[in-house]
Design a protein around this motif. Structure first.
Motif, PDB file in Angstrom:
ATOM      1  N   LEU A  95       0.808  -1.140  -0.103  1.00  0.00           N
ATOM      2  CA  LEU A  95      -0.034   0.182   0.097  1.00  0.00           C
ATOM      3  C   LEU A  95       1.025   1.466   0.061  1.00  0.00           C
ATOM      4  O   LEU A  95       0.632   2.383  -0.819  1.00  0.00           O
ATOM      5  N   ASP A  96       1.962   1.287   0.820  1.00  0.00           N
ATOM      6  CA  ASP A  96       2.760   2.475   0.750  1.00  0.00           C
ATOM      7  C   ASP A  96       3.368   2.852  -0.456  1.00  0.00           C
ATOM      8  O   ASP A  96       3.140   4.071  -1.109  1.00  0.00           O
ATOM      9  N   ASN A  97       3.699   1.861  -1.334  1.00  0.00           N
ATOM     10  CA  ASN A  97       4.188   2.287  -2.612  1.00  0.00           C
ATOM     11  C   ASN A  97       3.007   2.389  -3.704  1.00  0.00           C
ATOM     12  O   ASN A  97       3.251   3.438  -4.366  1.00  0.00           O
TER      13      ASN A  97
ATOM     14  N   VAL B  41      -7.917  -2.848  12.933  1.00  0.00           N
ATOM     15  CA  VAL B  41      -7.455  -1.792  12.054  1.00  0.00           C
ATOM     16  C   VAL B  41      -5.909  -2.141  11.789  1.00  0.00           C
ATOM     17  O   VAL B  41      -5.004  -1.806  12.697  1.00  0.00           O
ATOM     18  N   ILE B  42      -5.553  -2.673  10.736  1.00  0.00           N
ATOM     19  CA  ILE B  42      -4.367  -3.307  10.488  1.00  0.00           C
ATOM     20  C   ILE B  42      -3.531  -2.386   9.798  1.00  0.00           C
ATOM     21  O   ILE B  42      -2.136  -2.921   9.698  1.00  0.00           O
ATOM     22  N   TYR B  43      -3.890  -1.442   9.207  1.00  0.00           N
ATOM     23  CA  TYR B  43      -3.028  -0.364   8.550  1.00  0.00           C
ATOM     24  C   TYR B  43      -3.809   0.903   8.672  1.00  0.00           C
ATOM     25  O   TYR B  43      -5.129   0.925   8.221  1.00  0.00           O
ATOM     26  N   GLU B  44      -3.171   2.066   9.036  1.00  0.00           N
ATOM     27  CA  GLU B  44      -3.571   3.183   9.091  1.00  0.00           C
ATOM     28  C   GLU B  44      -2.501   4.212   8.901  1.00  0.00           C
ATOM     29  O   GLU B  44      -1.688   4.271   9.525  1.00  0.00           O
ATOM     30  N   LYS B  45      -2.275   4.911   7.786  1.00  0.00           N
ATOM     31  CA  LYS B  45      -1.355   5.802   7.664  1.00  0.00           C
ATOM     32  C   LYS B  45      -1.892   7.007   6.746  1.00  0.00           C
ATOM     33  O   LYS B  45      -2.666   7.028   6.039  1.00  0.00           O
ATOM     34  N   THR B  46      -1.061   8.109   6.823  1.00  0.00           N
ATOM     35  CA  THR B  46      -1.306   9.408   6.080  1.00  0.00           C
ATOM     36  C   THR B  46      -0.231   9.776   5.413  1.00  0.00           C
ATOM     37  O   THR B  46       1.104   9.475   5.711  1.00  0.00           O
ATOM     38  N   PHE B  47      -0.490  10.517   4.337  1.00  0.00           N
ATOM     39  CA  PHE B  47       0.476  11.111   3.440  1.00  0.00           C
ATOM     40  C   PHE B  47       0.092  12.511   3.075  1.00  0.00           C
ATOM     41  O   PHE B  47      -0.911  12.652   2.819  1.00  0.00           O
ATOM     42  N   GLY B  48       1.400  13.230   2.664  1.00  0.00           N
ATOM     43  CA  GLY B  48       1.178  14.606   2.376  1.00  0.00           C
ATOM     44  C   GLY B  48       0.836  15.884   3.239  1.00  0.00           C
ATOM     45  O   GLY B  48       1.000  15.474   4.474  1.00  0.00           O
ATOM     46  N   VAL B  49       0.090  16.787   2.600  1.00  0.00           N
ATOM     47  CA  VAL B  49      -0.105  17.965   3.517  1.00  0.00           C
ATOM     48  C   VAL B  49      -1.448  18.283   3.312  1.00  0.00           C
ATOM     49  O   VAL B  49      -2.317  17.968   2.338  1.00  0.00           O
ATOM     50  N   ARG B  50      -2.111  18.972   4.274  1.00  0.00           N
ATOM     51  CA  ARG B  50      -3.242  19.545   4.556  1.00  0.00           C
ATOM     52  C   ARG B  50      -3.575  20.822   3.262  1.00  0.00           C
ATOM     53  O   ARG B  50      -4.645  20.722   2.832  1.00  0.00           O
TER      54      ARG B  50
ATOM     55  N   ALA C 127      -7.035   3.691   5.396  1.00  0.00           N
ATOM     56  CA  ALA C 127      -7.071   2.665   6.856  1.00  0.00           C
ATOM     57  C   ALA C 127      -7.451   1.436   5.975  1.00  0.00           C
ATOM     58  O   ALA C 127      -8.261   1.314   5.211  1.00  0.00           O
ATOM     59  N   VAL C 128      -6.927   0.270   6.325  1.00  0.00           N
ATOM     60  CA  VAL C 128      -7.395  -1.051   6.345  1.00  0.00           C
ATOM     61  C   VAL C 128      -7.896  -1.757   7.658  1.00  0.00           C
ATOM     62  O   VAL C 128      -7.382  -1.910   8.731  1.00  0.00           O
ATOM     63  N   VAL C 129      -9.264  -2.401   7.511  1.00  0.00           N
ATOM     64  CA  VAL C 129      -9.967  -3.100   8.610  1.00  0.00           C
ATOM     65  C   VAL C 129     -10.012  -4.761   8.344  1.00  0.00           C
ATOM     66  O   VAL C 129     -10.426  -4.642   7.069  1.00  0.00           O
ATOM     67  N   TYR C 130      -9.470  -5.591   8.852  1.00  0.00           N
ATOM     68  CA  TYR C 130      -9.737  -6.974   8.667  1.00  0.00           C
ATOM     69  C   TYR C 130      -9.864  -7.609  10.042  1.00  0.00           C
ATOM     70  O   TYR C 130      -9.352  -7.425  11.131  1.00  0.00           O
ATOM     71  N   LYS C 131     -11.205  -8.252  10.006  1.00  0.00           N
ATOM     72  CA  LYS C 131     -11.581  -9.113  11.307  1.00  0.00           C
ATOM     73  C   LYS C 131     -11.568  -8.128  12.338  1.00  0.00           C
ATOM     74  O   LYS C 131     -10.868  -8.683  13.483  1.00  0.00           O
TER      75      LYS C 131
ATOM     76  N   THR D 298     -12.299  11.825   9.890  1.00  0.00           N
ATOM     77  CA  THR D 298     -10.754  11.550  10.020  1.00  0.00           C
ATOM     78  C   THR D 298     -10.685  10.137   9.491  1.00  0.00           C
ATOM     79  O   THR D 298     -11.743   9.405   9.580  1.00  0.00           O
ATOM     80  N   ILE D 299      -9.589   9.580   9.156  1.00  0.00           N
ATOM     81  CA  ILE D 299      -9.451   8.142   8.699  1.00  0.00           C
ATOM     82  C   ILE D 299      -9.573   7.272  10.062  1.00  0.00           C
ATOM     83  O   ILE D 299     -10.097   6.183   9.859  1.00  0.00           O
TER      84      ILE D 299
END
Length: 557
Positions: free
Chosen positions: A81-83, A107-116, A100-104, A309-310
């Motif tokens: 996902l990062d790439n 929350v197994i992935y939660e990341k933010t990128f860039g600027v507001r 964000a990714v939710v599994y069972k 929000t995420i």
């Protein structure tokens, strides 16, 4: 910036087969584009009598096949996902993304990128508030399901039983339209009904009070994506609860889930210093962006007015996948929530083609992949600067949310689809971004074509002195158009008396003028034609872009 490269192919373990046919363009996500984001003024039109009786709900189960994905399948896709995100950001220049990714129920992935905001250093983080646009719809249908679970009404009840002010252009439809009809876009209201009034600054009560002047397609046998039809459903639920919809959403959903930074009030979004400013593309390369606009969606809050929000949206996805529970506690009753996940309208697809039919539930696009899994998705987009997506495989307890602060060009849909593609197939099978990007461009072009087709084509006549056109021209739907002369400039004012919108009228030829359209439905220049009455003075004004449904003709008293 280099082109974004698909993820490298990887070999799937034994027993894993299947690959999406390209024709489906990512299952329900593709129909999110065609049906859920301010689409062209078109929809499936099927023959049925205007007063057709209520249909039985389609008996498709929410989870028709046993789960087959493994944690390894999901982790493999998460690892890329990062790439995926950074590659698309490099390719498009979009300012900020949160995923964000939710599994069972985790929350197994939660990341933010860039600027507001472009040009400023403040980064997107997990508390950054984004405008959700039409991802507001599945949130609203969950709120409505919550009220149904409290037995305030049934989703199959006519909304007029609870909101006597509700009215559409046919008495039968007014009497019989249910919450299901309005939240699945099968009331007969055409795409965009009421949206021009919102662009002009009218409030929710005014728009819903005038929507009965809109023409209708066949009731329950046509699909047209209508923000204000959807809003009417949410508003009726709020009337039944005896509180504003914004308050009901907090009590029924946001507070129980701890979605502390989520709201249906635009003022709450603006009050957050840590908010993602919305951006549109600028410059010849279309990879530079600017924060030019504010987009106030309060009038259509249930359909497009949420901000979140995420982190909060991951909680929402957990609730959906857990069939209305959160943290092991029931929040939304399972039975009405399940109704929101089932097909109620056919949105596209041809039974004779390789592409399967796609459907709309209540605030969800519903489709089925090659393995028979249900996929639920919805995108949100404001052309003034935001795009979002949520996609879930309920049978696999898997969901992904993507929020961005850039105009709709296909970025969140691409991220979600690549992720699900890799989960299913062990590799990215299609270069998805060009497909989504072209789909959005085609929708924008279709909107412009519709506006141009509505331009008045009558004889412009001879050019009169500018002062001859000044006056008030009445219209029951848009309200009066006030044309005034200031020096040698002709202007037109539309909208509410307390805050009218001013348009410059520039003469084209004779009595035909040009004005620039505005707002979410702005489509560039449009024509205004003054018609001359028997007394030799202007008696009628037709505004092209506002006349796509025949409502843009103004009469001079």
């Amino acid at each position: 910036m280099g082109d974004f490269e698909p993820a490298p192919p990887r070999r799937r373990g034994p027993g894993r087969t299947g690959r999406w046919p390209v024709a489906t363009i990512g299952g329900a996500v593709a129909w999110t584009l065609a049906a859920a984001l301010t689409p062209p003024h078109a929809g499936a039109q099927q023959t049925a009598p205007q007063g057709s009786s209520e249909r039985t709900l389609l008996p498709a189960p929410v989870v028709p096949v046993a789960p087959s994905l493994t944690r390894e399948d999901v982790d493999d896709a998460v690892g890329l996902l990062d790439n995926t995100v950074t590659g698309l950001m490099d390719q498009t220049g979009i300012p900020g993304v949160a995923v964000a990714v939710v599994y069972k129920d985790e929350v197994i992935y939660e990341k933010t990128f860039g600027v507001r905001e472009v040009g400023k250093p403040d980064p997107i983080d997990t508390d950054t508030v984004f405008l959700l646009a039409s991802v507001s719809k599945p949130i609203a249908s969950t709120v409505v399901a919550g009220l149904a679970g409290k037995e305030l009404f049934a989703l199959s009840d006519p909304v007029s039983q609870y909101n006597p002010a509700f009215a559409l252009g046919d008495p039968y439809v007014t009497e019989h339209a249910t919450f299901i009809d309005l939240l699945s876009h099968r009331s007969g209201l055409f795409t965009g009904a009421g949206d021009f009034l919102e662009d002009l600054g009218f409030d929710r009560d005014t728009i819903l009070g005038r929507i009965e002047q809109q023409p209708l397609d066949t009731f329950r046998s046509s699909y047209h994506y209508s923000n204000f039809g959807y809003t009417a459903g949410g508003e009726a639920a709020a009337v039944a609860a005896g509180k504003p919809f914004e308050d009901v959403a907090e009590e029924v959903l946001f507070d129980p889930l701890g979605m502390t930074r989520t709201s249906y009030r635009h003022a709450d979004y603006l009050a957050h210093e840590n908010r993602a400013h919305i951006h549109v593309r600028t410059g010849p390369e279309a990879t530079t962006w600017a924060a030019r606009y504010d987009r106030n969606p309060d009038a259509e809050a249930p359909a497009g007015g949420a901000s979140s929000t995420i982190t909060d949206m991951a909680k929402f996805v957990r609730l959906q996948l857990a069939e209305g529970e959160f943290g092991g506690e029931p929040v939304i009753a399972r039975a009405p929530l399940a109704i929101t996940h089932r097909p109620h309208s056919v949105t596209g697809g041809n039974p004779g083609s390789a592409a399967r039919a796609h459907f709309y539930g209540l605030g969800w696009n519903v489709s089925y992949d090659d393995e028979g899994r249900v996929e639920l998705s919805h995108s949100g987009a404001f052309t003034l600067g935001t795009s979002t997506n949520v996609t879930m495989l309920p049978g696999e307890d898997l969901g992904i949310v993507v929020l961005t602060n850039g105009e709709p060009i296909g970025v969140p849909e691409t991220i979600a689809t690549i992720f699900m593609d890799i989960v299913r197939n062990g590799e990215q099978t299609v270069d998805w971004y060009p497909l989504f990007h072209r789909a959005f461009a085609a929708m924008a072009e279709a909107d412009i074509a519709d506006a141009r087709a509505a331009d008045p084509s009558g004889d412009p006549g001879e050019a009169l002195p500018l002062e001859a056109y000044a006056g008030t021209y009445d219209n029951s739907y848009f309200g009066p158009a006030r044309v005034t002369l200031d020096g040698d400039a002709l202007t037109m004012a539309l909208g509410p008396d307390e805050a009218p919108v001013s348009f410059a009228l520039t003469r084209d030829v004779g009595g035909r003028f040009v004005f620039e359209t505005i707002g979410e439905w702005g489509t560039g220049p449009s024509r205004a034609l003054f018609e001359i009455g028997a007394d030799g003075t202007p008696s009628r004004l037709t505004l092209g872009a506002y006349n796509t449904r025949g409502l843009g003709v103004f009469e001079r008293p």
